[in-house]
Scaffold this active site. Structure first.
Site, PDB file in Angstrom:
ATOM      1  N   LYS A   1      -6.777  -8.568  -5.935  1.00 56.12           N
ATOM      2  CA  LYS A   1      -5.473  -8.437  -6.576  1.00 56.12           C
ATOM      3  C   LYS A   1      -4.846  -9.784  -6.941  1.00 56.12           C
ATOM      4  CE  LYS A   1      -4.472  -4.030  -4.295  1.00 56.12           C
ATOM      5  NZ  LYS A   1      -3.522  -3.274  -3.454  1.00 56.12           N
TER       6      LYS A   1
ATOM      7  N   ASN B   1      -3.087  -4.895  -9.396  1.00 58.09           N
ATOM      8  CA  ASN B   1      -4.084  -3.915  -8.983  1.00 58.09           C
ATOM      9  C   ASN B   1      -4.605  -3.116 -10.176  1.00 58.09           C
ATOM     10  OD1 ASN B   1      -1.786  -2.279  -9.470  1.00 58.09           O
ATOM     11  ND2 ASN B   1      -2.542  -0.726  -8.038  1.00 58.09           N
TER      12      ASN B   1
ATOM     13  N   GLY C   1       0.293  -9.108   4.120  1.00 58.58           N
ATOM     14  CA  GLY C   1      -0.652  -9.204   3.016  1.00 58.58           C
ATOM     15  C   GLY C   1      -0.094  -8.728   1.688  1.00 58.58           C
TER      16      GLY C   1
ATOM     17  N   SER D   1     -10.157   6.303  -5.323  1.00 61.08           N
ATOM     18  CA  SER D   1      -9.776   6.219  -6.736  1.00 61.08           C
ATOM     19  C   SER D   1     -10.660   7.037  -7.665  1.00 61.08           C
ATOM     20  CB  SER D   1      -9.745   4.752  -7.186  1.00 61.08           C
ATOM     21  OG  SER D   1      -8.692   4.061  -6.560  1.00 61.08           O
TER      22      SER D   1
ATOM     23  N   ASP E   1       1.177  -0.552  -7.410  1.00 63.65           N
ATOM     24  CA  ASP E   1       1.433  -0.301  -5.993  1.00 63.65           C
ATOM     25  C   ASP E   1       2.925  -0.170  -5.718  1.00 63.65           C
ATOM     26  OD1 ASP E   1      -1.220  -0.298  -5.192  1.00 63.65           O
ATOM     27  OD2 ASP E   1      -1.253  -2.450  -4.778  1.00 63.65           O
TER      28      ASP E   1
ATOM     29  N   TYR F   1      -4.290   6.044   5.311  1.00 69.39           N
ATOM     30  CA  TYR F   1      -4.383   7.449   4.888  1.00 69.39           C
ATOM     31  C   TYR F   1      -5.500   8.218   5.586  1.00 69.39           C
ATOM     32  CZ  TYR F   1      -8.135   5.979   1.648  1.00 69.39           C
ATOM     33  OH  TYR F   1      -9.284   5.468   1.096  1.00 69.39           O
TER      34      TYR F   1
ATOM     35  N   GLY G   1      -0.151   6.770   3.705  1.00 71.49           N
ATOM     36  CA  GLY G   1      -0.699   5.951   2.640  1.00 71.49           C
ATOM     37  C   GLY G   1      -1.276   6.735   1.486  1.00 71.49           C
TER      38      GLY G   1
ATOM     39  N   THR H   1      -8.823  -3.323  -5.962  1.00 68.33           N
ATOM     40  CA  THR H   1      -8.395  -3.284  -4.575  1.00 68.33           C
ATOM     41  C   THR H   1      -8.728  -4.624  -3.939  1.00 68.33           C
ATOM     42  OG1 THR H   1      -8.529  -1.998  -2.532  1.00 68.33           O
ATOM     43  CG2 THR H   1     -10.572  -2.243  -3.807  1.00 68.33           C
TER      44      THR H   1
END
Length: 285
Positions: free
Chosen positions: A74, A95, A135, A15, A110, A221, A242, A70
């Site tokens: 959340k 988020n 999740g 981020s 998201d 990712y 991702g 993250t």
């Protein structure tokens, strides 16, 4: 203005690279973006201790504009917010926190990130889908699928008894959800799309069986491609990683935090990919 990402662990977060690249390209020289290690126990104190926030009496140019959240924050943040978006309520997690008029508003980008990643890859609205894992990301995936017109899906988990929160999300979304275990995978890959929300290549053990699916969205990712993604790609299927989800949810966050609609997506994409390559090279040394 100040912004940051919070979570635990936070050292791996992309981020800061995405948001700072946006600020540079937008000419927002007075904006900063930090990263804070924060677990659920520390969140109330840390959130209350931020100040001043945008719109608060006496707040100047160094006020807080917003936060990215993250795991594992959340869901934990919801009772600490003044207002919460409909999307965040539906998926049971935020988020993003936006400070405005001295108050904190929770949102979920998201879902938008998943929708944009699918659209960018040219994946049409699926008629059937299976989600791996139960999740918070799985909940966002169900919301994105609902927004694309899908009102029934299968959730594959190790222990259905622990999928209650995600099943509740599906009920709020109006999605008929069949919750089953991974031993049913063979029968549940005869779908238009599989979304794996499993961590760190955990779906790779199913690579040979996932290879048959027309499209796979793997939220990992790095390292990329995962074994599962490589198998689908080799078989001629469409693969979405991702990073694309992460990129587009960050784009939406920048819009919300800055109030500027024209966000430099390609500058953010380049910065994120560059950092992933740097990390991959460092791990190989």
């Amino acid at each position: 203005m100040r912004a940051a990402v919070m979570g635990s662990p936070i050292g791996h977060s992309l981020s800061p690279y995405l948001h700072r690249a946006a600020y540079r390209a937008m000419g927002l020289g007075g904006w900063s973006y930090e990263a804070f290690e924060c677990d659920e126990a520390r969140l109330p104190e840390l959130l209350a201790g931020l100040g001043p926030v945008r719109g608060q009496a006496g707040a100047g140019e160094d006020a807080w504009a917003g936060l990215s959240l993250t795991m594992p924050l959340k869901r934990a943040v919801l009772p600490l917010l003044d207002t919460v978006s409909e999307t965040a309520v539906e998926v049971g997690g935020a988020n993003t926190v936006i400070f405005q008029n001295g108050r904190c508003h929770g949102d979920n980008t998201d879902v938008y990130g998943i929708e944009r990643a699918l659209a960018e890859a040219g994946v049409p609205a699926p008629r059937s889908a299976t989600v791996l894992g139960g999740g918070a990301t799985a909940a966002s995936a169900l919301a994105a699928l609902r927004n694309l017109g899908l009102h029934a899906a299968t959730l594959l988990v190790r222990d259905p008894a622990r999928a209650g929160a995600t099943a509740a999300v599906a009920e709020r979304l109006g999605v008929a959800l069949a919750v089953e275990t991974f031993d049913k995978l063979d029968a549940r890959t005869r779908v238009d799309l599989v979304v794996s929300t499993l961590p760190g290549g955990a779906a790779d053990v199913f690579a040979d069986r996932l290879a048959r699916v027309p499209a796979l969205f793997d939220v990992v990712y790095s390292p990329w491609p995962t074994g599962a993604a490589a198998a689908v790609q080799a078989a001629g299927g469409i693969v979405i990683g991702g990073f694309e989800m992460l990129l587009h949810q960050a784009v939406r966050q920048v819009r919300l935090m800055t109030g500027i609609a024209d966000v430099p997506v390609e500058a953010m994409r380049a910065a994120g990919r560059s950092e992933i390559l740097r990390r991959t090279a460092a791990q190989a040394r």
